[in-house]
Design an enzyme around this catalytic site. Structure first.
Site, PDB file in Angstrom:
ATOM      1  N   LEU A 184       0.792  -1.245   0.000  1.00  0.00           N
ATOM      2  CA  LEU A 184       0.000   0.000   0.000  1.00  0.00           C
ATOM      3  C   LEU A 184       0.820   1.289   0.000  1.00  0.00           C
ATOM      4  O   LEU A 184       0.450   2.269   0.648  1.00  0.00           O
ATOM      5  CB  LEU A 184      -0.956  -0.003   1.194  1.00  0.00           C
ATOM      6  CG  LEU A 184      -2.022  -1.100   1.161  1.00  0.00           C
ATOM      7  CD1 LEU A 184      -2.832  -1.094   2.442  1.00  0.00           C
ATOM      8  CD2 LEU A 184      -2.935  -0.929  -0.042  1.00  0.00           C
TER       9      LEU A 184
ATOM     10  N   CYS B 250      -6.395  -6.835   1.778  1.00  0.00           N
ATOM     11  CA  CYS B 250      -4.995  -6.683   1.393  1.00  0.00           C
ATOM     12  C   CYS B 250      -4.122  -7.609   2.229  1.00  0.00           C
ATOM     13  O   CYS B 250      -4.112  -7.516   3.451  1.00  0.00           O
ATOM     14  CB  CYS B 250      -4.525  -5.250   1.597  1.00  0.00           C
ATOM     15  SG  CYS B 250      -2.763  -5.079   1.251  1.00  0.00           S
TER      16      CYS B 250
ATOM     17  N   GLY C 294      -6.770 -12.926 -12.881  1.00  0.00           N
ATOM     18  CA  GLY C 294      -6.152 -13.636 -13.994  1.00  0.00           C
ATOM     19  C   GLY C 294      -6.733 -13.360 -15.361  1.00  0.00           C
ATOM     20  O   GLY C 294      -6.350 -14.031 -16.334  1.00  0.00           O
TER      21      GLY C 294
ATOM     22  N   GLY D 271      -2.599 -13.001 -11.409  1.00  0.00           N
ATOM     23  CA  GLY D 271      -2.277 -13.427 -12.762  1.00  0.00           C
ATOM     24  C   GLY D 271      -3.033 -14.676 -13.184  1.00  0.00           C
ATOM     25  O   GLY D 271      -3.803 -15.246 -12.402  1.00  0.00           O
TER      26      GLY D 271
ATOM     27  N   GLY E  88      -6.018  -6.760 -14.051  1.00  0.00           N
ATOM     28  CA  GLY E  88      -4.902  -6.345 -13.211  1.00  0.00           C
ATOM     29  C   GLY E  88      -3.558  -6.689 -13.820  1.00  0.00           C
ATOM     30  O   GLY E  88      -3.046  -5.980 -14.674  1.00  0.00           O
TER      31      GLY E  88
HETATM   32  C1  LIG Z   1       1.191  -5.139  -7.958  1.00  0.00           C
HETATM   33  C2  LIG Z   1      -0.205  -5.245  -7.448  1.00  0.00           C
HETATM   34  C3  LIG Z   1      -0.722  -4.305  -6.568  1.00  0.00           C
HETATM   35  C4  LIG Z   1      -2.020  -4.390  -6.070  1.00  0.00           C
HETATM   36  N1  LIG Z   1      -2.509  -3.437  -5.223  1.00  0.00           N
HETATM   37  C5  LIG Z   1      -3.789  -3.531  -4.779  1.00  0.00           C
HETATM   38  C6  LIG Z   1      -4.340  -2.517  -3.928  1.00  0.00           C
HETATM   39  O1  LIG Z   1      -3.675  -1.529  -3.599  1.00  0.00           O
HETATM   40  N2  LIG Z   1      -5.620  -2.651  -3.491  1.00  0.00           N
HETATM   41  C7  LIG Z   1      -6.412  -3.735  -3.850  1.00  0.00           C
HETATM   42  O2  LIG Z   1      -7.553  -3.817  -3.446  1.00  0.00           O
HETATM   43  N3  LIG Z   1      -5.910  -4.689  -4.684  1.00  0.00           N
HETATM   44  C8  LIG Z   1      -4.631  -4.615  -5.142  1.00  0.00           C
HETATM   45  N4  LIG Z   1      -4.140  -5.592  -5.980  1.00  0.00           N
HETATM   46  C9  LIG Z   1      -5.015  -6.726  -6.359  1.00  0.00           C
HETATM   47  C10 LIG Z   1      -5.609  -6.520  -7.736  1.00  0.00           C
HETATM   48  O3  LIG Z   1      -6.429  -5.357  -7.725  1.00  0.00           O
HETATM   49  C11 LIG Z   1      -6.450  -7.725  -8.165  1.00  0.00           C
HETATM   50  O4  LIG Z   1      -7.497  -7.909  -7.212  1.00  0.00           O
HETATM   51  C12 LIG Z   1      -5.620  -9.004  -8.225  1.00  0.00           C
HETATM   52  O5  LIG Z   1      -4.345  -8.712  -8.723  1.00  0.00           O
HETATM   53  C13 LIG Z   1      -6.276 -10.072  -9.081  1.00  0.00           C
HETATM   54  O6  LIG Z   1      -6.423  -9.648 -10.407  1.00  0.00           O
HETATM   55  P1  LIG Z   1      -5.333  -9.987 -11.561  1.00  0.00           P
HETATM   56  O7  LIG Z   1      -5.026 -11.458 -11.477  1.00  0.00           O
HETATM   57  O8  LIG Z   1      -5.968  -9.591 -12.856  1.00  0.00           O
HETATM   58  O9  LIG Z   1      -4.110  -9.170 -11.249  1.00  0.00           O
HETATM   59  C14 LIG Z   1      -2.830  -5.487  -6.480  1.00  0.00           C
HETATM   60  C15 LIG Z   1      -2.320  -6.432  -7.375  1.00  0.00           C
HETATM   61  C16 LIG Z   1      -1.031  -6.338  -7.871  1.00  0.00           C
HETATM   62  C17 LIG Z   1      -0.523  -7.383  -8.810  1.00  0.00           C
END
Ligand SMILES: Cc1cc2nc3c(=O)[nH]c(=O)nc-3n(C[C@H](O)[C@H](O)[C@H](O)COP(=O)(O)O)c2cc1C
Ligand SMILES: Cc1cc2nc3c(=O)[nH]c(=O)nc-3n(C[C@H](O)[C@H](O)[C@H](O)COP(=O)(O)OP(=O)(O)OC[C@H]3O[C@@H](n4cnc5c(N)ncnc54)[C@H](O)[C@@H]3O)c2cc1C
Ligand SMILES: Cc1cc2nc3c(=O)[nH]c(=O)nc-3n(C[C@H](O)[C@H](O)[C@H](O)COP(=O)(O)OP(=O)(O)OC[C@H]3O[C@@H](n4cnc5c(N)ncnc54)[C@H](O)[C@@H]3O)c2cc1C
Ligand SMILES: Cc1cc2nc3c(=O)[nH]c(=O)nc-3n(C[C@H](O)[C@H](O)[C@H](O)COP(=O)(O)O)c2cc1C
Ligand code: FES
Ligand code: FES
Lengths: 259, 305, 305, 259
Positions: free
Chosen positions: C74, C130, C244, C217, C265
């Site tokens: 964060l 988180c 993902g 991912g 994401g």
């Molecule tokens: C580098 C990074 C930082 C993230 N920071 C936050 C955040 O500050 N707050 C939050 O609710 N989710 C955060 N996430 C979670 C993403 O919003 C998302 O819920 C999660 O990565 C799953 O989606 P994805 O597989 O498409 O990345 C973060 C994810 C990544 C990879």
């Protein structure tokens, strides 16, 4: 320990060429698999060391030359694995696991091979192994795009009967439409078939009516190809079940629960 | 390999800490062409039930990014056939056999433990975490009380080492681990598969016949490693670690995290030689660092600054 | 794209159902060279806290099979700087801005909701999941009662749509979803990252500075899809699906499973054009099937035989 | 919308050859990146469409030829990504994202470039861009295996000073051992350095003592390369923090919190 029957080979790619828009033929150096394999068996290929795509892909053995140790695969590009296979340059290595499963019984004096589309691949190997004893083949395809099959079978077959859905080559319609007539005058003592399940079911039904035993080659999604994961279970006529990868892929039509 | 891989778990002597994970190695014979038995610490056979089971209908497997989903649904011949026909066969492999047992009600587990007790198997793995059966099974694994009850019921019926296999589909896996330890478990194994699904965008139907399935393979490794690390700190009984292990490096990570032994599952499909390859890699890892025995790695992760 | 992608979520008008997931899209401006803003339904900005935060020290990212672990922790300039310096800038993108809020105690969430209420942002995403902060945050998200309390506290301070972001690290995500729905949440978003870890086998130390991190991912997609499907059946409020998603096909799977909108994401890192590519793919998927609007896909999975 | 400064190109591989046992040079066709880039900037490359390895790999721009649009990368094979890069045949496509980050300030009349191992890659581009204005380079390597760097710099540099850890080429020892003497007589008005962090810290300390300002190129693990993910945060002397991918990778040594 018992004699090894299955092998893993890093097989060198000798050729990898298009036979039609989306069907390719790859020949690889795989002497151990070649020496051990029989028509109707298959291999599981791995495309790269990476973890995606993760699993091996099952492919029928479309040819195996004992003298050269060359293994032939004929594949249709449908997804990520076969796309990567298409991209493999000559000289690259293909990780081959095999030979796997139970193949065709190719004894018998007059055999008819009935294949639809890519299902003709294992039948090609069966025809070759029968040489010089001739077999007849009934090849069903979508359009004359798939003409190449005729050429491939010409070498080893007495007669190649062709049907296409659009009539652009041979008889118009499904290969099962041409089957009754052939069975009527053919005096076959065995039918080998591979293709879409409904087609094989129909072929088996028609052949059985004509009093000819049929062997079918089934398809299932497979993780291991070795009988270990139980992904590829299919129902058997006896109420039990079989593993397509180990007990098959070739079964006598009467063994199969077609429902 | 000079015995540098030899170890022991809950009284079971292991030639190597590398076990074949339940459901991924058949009954062991399928891999004879590829694996040197000397590399296999123990074979955990496919999940057994009291009665024969056909398993789930429809498609049972789907590939996912760096992983796979399965919904086999405990297809097995039933424990009687296993004891009569299969066990005598595989005893000849002279590798410890651990039987993975599954039930719908507590009595099933107790019954299976009882009939296996004197069968000559090396141990029992109690699967309270199978995601692929509509009723029961996983339900036991997500509530500490029921998990403890099943464990106690099994312990009451056998003198064999009892390993309880934990589900990763929980908020706090250490809570379940502590509960089964208190109930007498001799070891815990984790992780079983994560519940996942896939949808066919052509037909709008689930890809798997059972709608959901269990996710396994390299994709789950980071989650499995974290749970093994947490659990190893929470209990005194040994931990068998698994989940996505495909290389010797993966194996070392799990040992450092606190696993006394590890199991290889999905990797057996990708590379039928995986267990032998990992055994060789592990031996040379130890040799390079002049570490006499693999047990010296267990739990040695350095988290403090 | 003729508006076939236009939709609406908890009162927020979306040009497309494709949102940028919090923490993966910066404040939106980083992607201006690659993304047509018309393809972005909403931008969920990086997790905000009351005070500025430096985030975690040590290594913050590790690649895993088809995924990645992060422990950013964060890092953010604090809500005051955001409102004063950043928000005026990004308002010019003329894309709905949703602010992801985080706290150690309930009052933090209430405070953030209050100061954001009249700021002109389109909505608030309450991050109770988180995994990367030692105290608090995820703790809220794994217990229905505390999840509900935080939700109610936020709702009391703002008229903005309140989206509660759920943790996948729980036994039953539908239980949490129902709890926050009852407490007044206007929507839920899921999944946040799965807790995982990696170990450096050369140093025997955790790869990440924070020991554990959040897995995201393609690797997590099957788990995310399953949870979205379960949650969509359990609550009446809309579900924002993520985890993902990298292709239009992935997006369709989540919509069919019941997500009213989805977020991208990690895919943004691999392909900075991901959102535009997915928008184009989604539009042609609808066109091929003569489906007038994307909302007609939502929840249409066929599970019955 | 503001003028585009970053691009994604499917760049054709023109050459991919070994410079030493584990260091390779790849030249790709990437006209947009070439036209926009400056020394010290980098690209993020993606190796194949597959999901493993998932993330892009950051690589410094080692050369950019405006007339041909050719982009040069010099990489050491250390893991899965660079192994796949090594295997890329001529004619294949490399997915290039860039140019990224803030580069070197290469103004100044007498510049000394100090690089260790693969850290010499971005300095090579700096030297080329300075031509015909000469620069001096101090190249540190492990053994004479890394001789190739000398050849690469010869073309664009007035003087190439070499050190090797084992003395098999040039002065024996770390390049920082040779630095004080050079600084003493060199009358440089700027030092650019890239290599292991301890080396850069020492270089910066020595140069500062000699009253010469130093620019350092930092390295961090990166997911996005765009300033979006906050993976690559580093501490700054002002007590704040910076993103290596966006605010860097090049910083003035006094900006960096070396502790
Ligand atoms: C580098 C990074 C930082 C993230 N920071 C936050 C955040 O500050 N707050 C939050 O609710 N989710 C955060 N996430 C979670 C993403 O919003 C998302 O819920 C999660 O990565 C799953 O989606 P994805 O597989 O498409 O990345 C973060 C994810 C990544 C990879
Ligand atoms: C015994 C057997 C023999 C086969 N012989 C041939 C052959 O000679 N030539 C040929 O072109 N194809 C053959 N197939 C089908 C071939 O296995 C698939 O086309 C191939 O696996 C598709 O992989 P992909 O990565 O391109 O597709 P993807 O859709 O990306 O594959 C995803 C997953 O689904 C599996 N899969 C996809 N389609 C099939 C299918 N039809 N059957 C089984 N699994 C599938 C893949 O193995 C993989 O695990 C055979 C299948 C079996 C079971
Ligand atoms: C700004 C910048 C410029 C660089 N320039 C060059 C260059 O010109 N030539 C060169 O050979 N190398 C360079 N590197 C290092 C290069 O990025 C890594 O060697 C490469 O990513 C290794 O990838 P891999 O898959 O082979 O290794 P793996 O170990 O398999 O990579 C696993 C993960 O770790 C990351 N990673 C591994 N090593 C490093 C590292 N040293 N720095 C950052 N991330 C790393 C990878 O990107 C990947 O995400 C640079 C790094 C940065 C940050
Ligand atoms: C096809 C398949 C079948 C499985 N069957 C069982 C089983 O019967 N009992 C059990 O406890 N675990 C079973 N598992 C789970 C594995 O034993 C293991 O816990 C899990 O796959 C994680 O390890 P892996 O990632 O190495 O595969 C099965 C896994 C797979 C892939
Ligand atoms: S594919 Fe594994 S048992 Fe048939
Ligand atoms: S790598 Fe993502 S912010 Fe620097």
């Amino acid at each position: 320990m018992a004699q090894k029957t299955k092998f893993i080979e890093q097989a060198r790619v000798l050729t990898n060429e298009a036979l039609s828009k989306d069907v390719y033929r790859m020949v690889v150096q795989s002497p151990q698999v070649v020496a051990a394999c029989a028509p109707g068996q298959f291999v599981m290929v791995r495309l790269n060391g990476a973890m995606d795509p993760l699993l091996r892909r099952p492919l029928s053995i479309a040819g195996a030359d004992l003298s050269s140790g060359n293994l032939t695969l004929i594949y249709r590009v449908v997804g990520r694995g076969t796309q990567q296979m298409e991209a493999l340059p000559v000289g690259a290595r293909l990780d081959v696991l095999g030979p796997l499963g139970r193949g065709f019984d190719i004894t018998g004096s007059r055999l008819l091979l009935v294949g639809g589309g890519i299902g003709l691949a294992p039948l090609l190997f069966a025809a070759e192994r029968r040489c010089p004893q001739p077999v007849e083949v009934l090849a069903g395809g979508r359009t004359k795009e798939e003409l190449f099959w005729t050429d491939l079978f010409q070498q080893s077959c007495k007669q190649v009967h062709v049907t296409t859905d659009d009539g652009s080559l041979g008889l118009c319609g499904a290969c099962t439409d041409a089957l009754p007539e052939l069975l009527a005058k053919g005096e076959y003592d065995g039918v080998l078939t591979c293709g879409p399940r409904p087609m094989m079911q129909r072929v088996a039904a028609l052949a059985t009516m004509a009093g000819v035993r049929t062997q079918v080659s089934l398809e299932e999604h497979m993780a291991c190809g070795l009988g270990a994961c139980l992904s590829c279970t299919c129902g058997a006529a006896d109420g039990g079940s079989r593993q397509v990868c180990k007990d098959g892929p070739v079964f006598w039509s009467e063994e199969v629960d077609w429902s | 390999m000079s015995g540098c891989l030899q170890t022991e778990l809950a009284g079971i002597k292991l030639r190597t800490p590398l076990m074949a994970a339940s459901g991924t190695f058949g009954f062991g014979e399928e891999f004879l062409d590829f694996i040197d038995q000397a590399d296999v610490g123990a074979i955990v056979v496919k999940g057994m039930t009291r009665e024969p089971r056909k398993g789930n209908s429809g498609r049972r497997m789907a590939e996912t990014p760096a992983g796979m989903l399965n919904c086999i649904g405990l297809q097995n011949p039933g424990v009687d056939v296993f004891l009569r026909e299969i066990l005598p066969q595989i005893k000849r492999l002279d590798t410890p056999i651990i039987v993975n047992i599954n039930g719908n009600v507590q009595e099933d587990y107790a019954y299976l433990a009882e009939v296996l007790d004197a069968s000559g198997v090396a141990g029992i793995e109690v699967n309270i975490s199978c995601p692929n059966t509509r009723h029961g099974c996983m339900a036991f694994g997500v509530i500490p009380e029921t998990a403890a009850e099943v464990t106690a019921a099994v312990k009451a019926k056998t003198k064999l080492p009892v390993i309880v296999k934990l589900s990763p589909n929980v908020t706090d896996i250490t809570e379940i681990a502590r509960a089964v330890e208190a109930a007498g478990a001799d070891a815990v194994s984790l992780i079983n598969t994560l519940v996942g699904m896939a949808i066919d965008t052509r037909t709008w139907k689930p890809v798997l016949g059972n709608v959901v399935g269990g996710l396994s393979g390299p994709a789950v490794k980071p989650v499995a490693l974290r749970m093994v690390w947490q659990t190893a700190q929470a209990v005194k009984i040994p931990v068998i670690g698994m989940g996505g292990i495909a290389t010797a490096n993966d194996a070392v990570e799990f040992l450092l995290a606190g696993a006394s032994a590890i199991a290889i599952g999905t990797a057996n499909f990708v590379n039928p030689q995986a267990i032998s390859d990992i055994a060789a890699g592990l031996a040379s890892y130890l040799e390079q660092r002049q570490i006499g025995n693999v047990s010296q790695l267990v739990g040695q992760i350095k988290t403090g600054e």
